[in-house]
Scaffold this motif. Structure first.
Motif, PDB file in Angstrom:
ATOM      1  N   MET A   1       0.813  -1.197   0.000  1.00  0.00           N
ATOM      2  CA  MET A   1       0.000   0.000   0.000  1.00  0.00           C
ATOM      3  C   MET A   1       0.859   1.265   0.000  1.00  0.00           C
ATOM      4  O   MET A   1       0.358   2.360   0.232  1.00  0.00           O
TER       5      MET A   1
ATOM      6  N   GLU B   1      -0.238   4.127  -2.466  1.00  0.00           N
ATOM      7  CA  GLU B   1      -1.537   4.685  -2.098  1.00  0.00           C
ATOM      8  C   GLU B   1      -1.450   5.497  -0.809  1.00  0.00           C
ATOM      9  O   GLU B   1      -2.083   6.536  -0.672  1.00  0.00           O
ATOM     10  N   GLN B   2      -0.657   5.008   0.136  1.00  0.00           N
ATOM     11  CA  GLN B   2      -0.501   5.731   1.393  1.00  0.00           C
ATOM     12  C   GLN B   2       0.145   7.099   1.178  1.00  0.00           C
ATOM     13  O   GLN B   2      -0.259   8.094   1.782  1.00  0.00           O
TER      14      GLN B   2
ATOM     15  N   HIS C   1       7.317  -3.879  -2.536  1.00  0.00           N
ATOM     16  CA  HIS C   1       6.222  -3.319  -1.739  1.00  0.00           C
ATOM     17  C   HIS C   1       5.217  -2.566  -2.609  1.00  0.00           C
ATOM     18  O   HIS C   1       4.070  -2.374  -2.210  1.00  0.00           O
ATOM     19  N   ASP C   2       5.654  -2.139  -3.782  1.00  0.00           N
ATOM     20  CA  ASP C   2       4.764  -1.399  -4.683  1.00  0.00           C
ATOM     21  C   ASP C   2       4.069  -2.302  -5.700  1.00  0.00           C
ATOM     22  O   ASP C   2       3.222  -1.833  -6.460  1.00  0.00           O
TER      23      ASP C   2
ATOM     24  N   THR D   1       0.121  -3.916  -3.918  1.00  0.00           N
ATOM     25  CA  THR D   1      -0.797  -3.103  -3.126  1.00  0.00           C
ATOM     26  C   THR D   1      -2.244  -3.530  -3.358  1.00  0.00           C
ATOM     27  O   THR D   1      -2.652  -3.826  -4.487  1.00  0.00           O
ATOM     28  N   ASN D   2      -2.997  -3.608  -2.261  1.00  0.00           N
ATOM     29  CA  ASN D   2      -4.416  -3.982  -2.302  1.00  0.00           C
ATOM     30  C   ASN D   2      -4.645  -5.383  -2.858  1.00  0.00           C
ATOM     31  O   ASN D   2      -5.645  -5.645  -3.529  1.00  0.00           O
ATOM     32  N   THR D   3      -3.705  -6.293  -2.610  1.00  0.00           N
ATOM     33  CA  THR D   3      -3.871  -7.696  -2.976  1.00  0.00           C
ATOM     34  C   THR D   3      -3.647  -8.547  -1.724  1.00  0.00           C
ATOM     35  O   THR D   3      -3.281  -8.042  -0.662  1.00  0.00           O
ATOM     36  N   LYS D   4      -3.847  -9.862  -1.859  1.00  0.00           N
ATOM     37  CA  LYS D   4      -3.635 -10.762  -0.729  1.00  0.00           C
ATOM     38  C   LYS D   4      -2.183 -10.792  -0.288  1.00  0.00           C
ATOM     39  O   LYS D   4      -1.883 -11.169   0.846  1.00  0.00           O
TER      40      LYS D   4
ATOM     41  N   ASP E   1      -0.234  -8.092  -0.165  1.00  0.00           N
ATOM     42  CA  ASP E   1       0.163  -6.721   0.172  1.00  0.00           C
ATOM     43  C   ASP E   1       1.237  -6.749   1.255  1.00  0.00           C
ATOM     44  O   ASP E   1       1.047  -7.320   2.325  1.00  0.00           O
TER      45      ASP E   1
ATOM     46  N   LYS F   1      -3.423  -7.592 -10.523  1.00  0.00           N
ATOM     47  CA  LYS F   1      -2.189  -6.989 -10.021  1.00  0.00           C
ATOM     48  C   LYS F   1      -1.237  -8.029  -9.436  1.00  0.00           C
ATOM     49  O   LYS F   1      -0.025  -7.971  -9.653  1.00  0.00           O
TER      50      LYS F   1
END
Length: 282
Positions: A1, A4-5, A46-47, A50-53, A55, A215
């Motif tokens: 994340m 997005e953060q 880490h990028d 994001t927003n996946t299982k 993450d 993703k």
């Protein structure tokens, strides 16, 4: 994340957030251990998820865009001297190896249980024994018929017919067991050999497309491709000799996820399997 953060904080804090980040990264250089080497060389893991299982949360190191641009302007000799791509490759090696272990574990879960294997073997033996009984009985009926012993032949025929019915039932039970155990019993599931997700052979084209263009799948596909490319380029080559500043605080180039136990082992001797089993085609 992580991405997005950062965007959310930028929207909430505006110039204050930008000023805070700028103040923290102002004194950083390419060789600072606080800088993410994977981000400089390519894409930080880490990028990717994001927003996946899978993450991984925010990267614990900084991603200064100005330093990424600075790194990209270096020539091949300068990049080789820094050795950041070795650190990047080792990060990819760990994640690829972890994913391979998840794939193997998922495939084992789809295999038949010990009880299912025992029942299958018992039914196969029953079918084999009944087949022998039927074949032997048919020969006896033929001999008894030639000898004119009709009553005995009729009695043997009844036994053969009973054995045939029992064999048909055993074959039916075996088919039912095969349809309800192992992969067939899990809605014909299979494991994606790139990201380790479960797929159903019953899925329509739309659902399969959603997976293959998702993703997480694309993230692991990119990671595998990067790892195979780098490991191929560096195979047989010794890692660069770097001073303490270039190595970072951990002595391995600042890579957060490297396996400290192994080192590079004489140039190119990487422990990770990559995709030695032929998986991961793009």
């Amino acid at each position: 994340m992580a991405a997005e953060q950062r965007k959310l904080l930028e929207q909430l804090m505006g110039d204050q957030f930008a000023g805070s980040i700028a103040s923290k990264t102002a004194n950083l250089s390419l060789t600072s251990p606080q800088v993410c080497r994977s981000y400089l060389c390519g894409t930080c893991p880490h990028d990717l998820f994001t927003n996946t299982k899978q993450d991984l949360g925010a990267c614990p190191k900084f991603h200064p865009e100005n330093l990424k641009l600075e790194y990209e302007t270096l020539d091949a000799h300068e990049k080789a001297k820094l050795g950041f791509e070795y650190d990047y490759m080792r990060d990819m090696e760990r994640y690829v190896a972890d994913c391979n272990r998840r794939i193997e574990s998922a495939q084992r879960r789809l295999e038949k249980t010990p009880d299912e294997i025992r029942r299958t073997n018992a039914l196969l033996k029953t079918i084999s024994d009944l087949t022998k009984t039927i074949n032997t009985g048919l020969l006896e009926i033929q001999v008894l018929g030639e000898l004119g012993q009709v009553n005995l032949a009729a009695s043997e025929f009844f036994k053969v017919r009973t054995a045939k019915l029992a064999r048909e039932q055993a074959e039916h039970d075996l088919k039912s067991l095969s349809d309800t155990s192992g992969p067939s019993g899990h809605q014909k599931l299979q494991v994606c050999d790139v990201c380790g997700a479960y797929l159903s052979r019953l899925d329509n084209d739309r659902r399969l497309a959603d997976h293959f263009y998702g993703k997480m799948h694309l993230g692991y596909a990119q990671m595998r491709k990067t790892y195979e490319k780098l490991s191929g380029e560096f195979k047989g080559r010794m890692p660069p000799v770097r001073d303490q500043e270039s190595r970072g605080e951990d002595g391995y180039g600042g890579g957060d996820f490297s396996d400290r136990r192994g080192g590079y082992g004489g140039g190119g001797g990487f422990r990770g399997r990559g995709r030695g089993r032929g998986r991961g085609r793009w």
